[in-house]
Design a protein around this motif. Sequence first.
Motif, mmCIF file in Angstrom:
data_model
loop_
_atom_site.group_PDB
_atom_site.id
_atom_site.type_symbol
_atom_site.label_atom_id
_atom_site.label_comp_id
_atom_site.label_asym_id
_atom_site.label_seq_id
_atom_site.Cartn_x
_atom_site.Cartn_y
_atom_site.Cartn_z
ATOM 1 N N GLN A 457 -10.993 53.010 -31.366
ATOM 2 C CA GLN A 457 -10.674 51.582 -31.511
ATOM 3 C C GLN A 457 -11.606 50.736 -30.649
ATOM 4 O OE1 GLN A 457 -6.948 49.763 -31.662
ATOM 5 N NE2 GLN A 457 -6.638 50.668 -33.678
ATOM 6 N N GLN A 461 -14.138 47.815 -31.888
ATOM 7 C CA GLN A 461 -14.240 46.469 -31.324
ATOM 8 C C GLN A 461 -15.685 46.118 -30.983
ATOM 9 O OE1 GLN A 461 -11.527 46.611 -28.026
ATOM 10 N NE2 GLN A 461 -9.693 46.487 -29.320
ATOM 11 N N ARG A 462 -16.469 47.138 -30.662
ATOM 12 C CA ARG A 462 -17.899 46.915 -30.403
ATOM 13 C C ARG A 462 -18.721 46.982 -31.689
ATOM 14 N NH1 ARG A 462 -16.400 50.439 -26.085
ATOM 15 N NH2 ARG A 462 -17.238 52.240 -27.233
ATOM 16 N N ARG A 463 -18.051 47.114 -32.840
ATOM 17 C CA ARG A 463 -18.673 47.120 -34.174
ATOM 18 C C ARG A 463 -19.583 48.329 -34.396
ATOM 19 N NH1 ARG A 463 -15.069 43.628 -35.573
ATOM 20 N NH2 ARG A 463 -16.130 43.333 -37.575
ATOM 21 N N SER A 489 -5.431 45.224 -38.654
ATOM 22 C CA SER A 489 -6.679 44.869 -37.995
ATOM 23 C C SER A 489 -7.793 45.761 -38.518
ATOM 24 C CB SER A 489 -6.566 45.024 -36.473
ATOM 25 O OG SER A 489 -6.490 46.400 -36.126
ATOM 26 N N GLU A 491 -9.831 47.364 -36.641
ATOM 27 C CA GLU A 491 -9.843 48.570 -35.824
ATOM 28 C C GLU A 491 -8.864 49.623 -36.336
ATOM 29 O OE1 GLU A 491 -11.323 45.137 -33.548
ATOM 30 O OE2 GLU A 491 -9.468 45.519 -34.673
ATOM 31 N N ASP A 550 -2.891 45.020 -31.088
ATOM 32 C CA ASP A 550 -3.052 43.768 -31.822
ATOM 33 C C ASP A 550 -1.690 43.083 -31.990
ATOM 34 O OD1 ASP A 550 -2.684 46.142 -33.470
ATOM 35 O OD2 ASP A 550 -2.583 44.758 -35.157
ATOM 36 N N THR A 603 -8.508 35.431 -27.977
ATOM 37 C CA THR A 603 -8.893 35.617 -29.379
ATOM 38 C C THR A 603 -7.917 34.953 -30.339
ATOM 39 O OG1 THR A 603 -7.712 37.736 -29.360
ATOM 40 C CG2 THR A 603 -10.091 37.791 -28.921
#
Length: 766
Positions: A457, A461-463, A489, A491, A550, A603
């Motif tokens: 995950q 988040q860091r793609r 999400s 992720e 999330d 966010t």
Amino acid sequence: MNYNRFMPRIRFLITFSPLLILLLLPACAAPTPAPLPRLTASPPPSEIAPSPSPSPLFTPPQTPAPTLPLRPPDPATLVRVLNYGIGLERDAWNQFDYPTFHGDFLTFPEARGLFDFIQADLERYYPDGLPNAEALFSEGTLDPNIWFPPRAVWLLAQTAVVNLLRESQSTLTPNTPLLLFASSPISEATFTLIPTPHELDGDPTPEWLVEVISEAYNLRGWIPLDETRDDGYTLIPNDIHHENLARGESTTFQFTPDLNGDGLDDWVTHFDGQALGTQFGELKVYGRVGLQLKLLETIALKPGYTFDIDDHFNIGVTKIRVAIPRSLNFECTWQQLNWYRWQGAEKKYSTNNEAPPDTPVCLAAQAFTAPLSTREAIDFLTGALMGVLPENTPSPDYLALLRVHQAMLYAARHDDPRAIATLDSLAQFTDSPFAELASAYWATSKASPLIFCEQMQAAAQRREPEQTDLAPYLTPVALFTAYGDSLSSYESLICPLRQLVIWRMANEAIPAAHPPVETLQARGYSFVGTYSLNIDADEEPEWILAQAFDQTMWWIIDSAANGWILHPIQGFKRPIQSFQIRVELLKPGNTLAFFLLGTYAPTVPVSAFGECIGQGVSEVSELWVLVWTDNIPNFFSPPRILCGEPPILSDLTPENLLSLFIPFSSGVPTQRNDPSDYYPLLEEQEALLLAGNDLVNIRKNLQSLSEGLSIDSFAAEKIIPRLLFGIGLSYELEGDAVAARAAYLALIAQWPDSPWAWLAEARVGP
């Protein structure tokens, strides 16, 4: 352990007033309380003095009064109120800022209500149209400066067209445009007519379906006319709707063979247009029902939808078929077919292929959003992995992702040996960048599926997965198109950590002799905070734990003879970055209430909370209240949104804590000074009122909406006049002219400058 048994029972029907009264009583210290009784909605009368009931908004007269009939509202007042609503609409549109605006851009809420009641008055009192309606358009009496014209304007326009045809003694010619002016022509044509002859009612005289275009009033629509020898053209009663000329890219109509079984042709209008840059379309279906031409159905046509009208099965029945392209991620595509026909006004609807097909690719796409450790998720993924093989997979990365989810299914059931073996097998996918990425994190996870999922995950988040062949499937557009709101999400598509933790923790067995928090942490679980307290009759402390996913997850851990029991509590729907807990021991009954305050992460935009828009705040918190009853945690009320810097709960006195809440009863808004809180409930009752349904209960509900509303609040100015008018109209529709007149007079006396008072005055006279 049965997880569902411990889901919180949301109690929205319990009034909040008893809890607030209890908070004002002194809190007890920490001696071990007796077993806790069930919290009731209303404490005994001897414990708490009853609070005075608010004065009713309106009480009908109890003594006979002179019977004075109500009159139909005069046309001048209806136009005055209509213009007032148009002005509200225009002002709202002029202030519209698309990047920051949140709400119904089609109509301002106050204008929307006025338009609905004016339309109802026109249909009830002036079914043949207002006299001299043409002057409203040609002389500028009706405000033309509107972007989204209400239906009331279209009702007036239909009568105006008929009057202008009679006045000018014009003759309709098939498919030949006709420009209509008033007796005193203005610079532009008021209406452009394009007539088409067609049989609409089965009698010998000809009928016309006339397209009407008005540039000045932004209208496009079709009106049905009957041609007679004596009166020229007469409007056929109809429920035809107009379209917005400015936002429409194309608007067409076509006659269709009989759709509703009356032996006459029907027709459809097809509208394609945009609203704030969003492409959309509609198919409106019209047919004769009794003596009226009715709107049978409005069918939404999103981009990519297609339709055709035919006797598709050669059985003498014409149907509308709408083809809808459907897809889930990873190349699962199919076509859904919706079928429409009517019997009179009754719709006959059916659909095919609404669910994805049972192909391996589509089973896999569904497995990504099915809850872990359910039979459904296992069946989806098992079926997918039986059919998706290295030689037919859309991508090696896709197959590797399936293996990750398979491992999480095993881990959710504490079948760690099979989860570990599945993750070890990722090393065999030598041509998969995603498998290489996952294998690298698996190597550093200490053979813990839980730690591995946390790492995946974080990588999402860091793609990082977007550097693999999965990239086309991970864009925001692709994810929303495929899953809509069902995917919590981005992720979670890579690794469903939150579900894994919930199901795994709910099935953890912790012996009574082991400290629960340390045991869970040793097993790989992490928490953003823990809180220890004693909430029942035994000597062991209980724990409140929070996990920041999330959607924030809360747990209450309670001791039992055979071990620790974990109660999951799902509350916050968005990620939080910090939380506070305040516990109050309430009397009578020694009932514990938990105040959980979570501050949302940066966010989460402030604009997501209507209560906080326009206040210039940069933080938003949400305050929940739970009570511990029957050894089960229960939500006691809906949450309260706090705008701005959150208070420190531990520093608050019970009175300060009380000030964070406002008493409410079931169904009544909690933010008394904001009229937007009232509109959804108010419009729901008004829709029933205009339909003439259950008038006595509607009147009671309208009365209850006013309870607790201060007469000098900002909301009162917008809401109370509207409530009074609705109460008066309910009596009017019942035929009780005396009570209706009394309500209308009270409205006029208290709020003379309100447009609702103008509508009331138009009924009672001077």
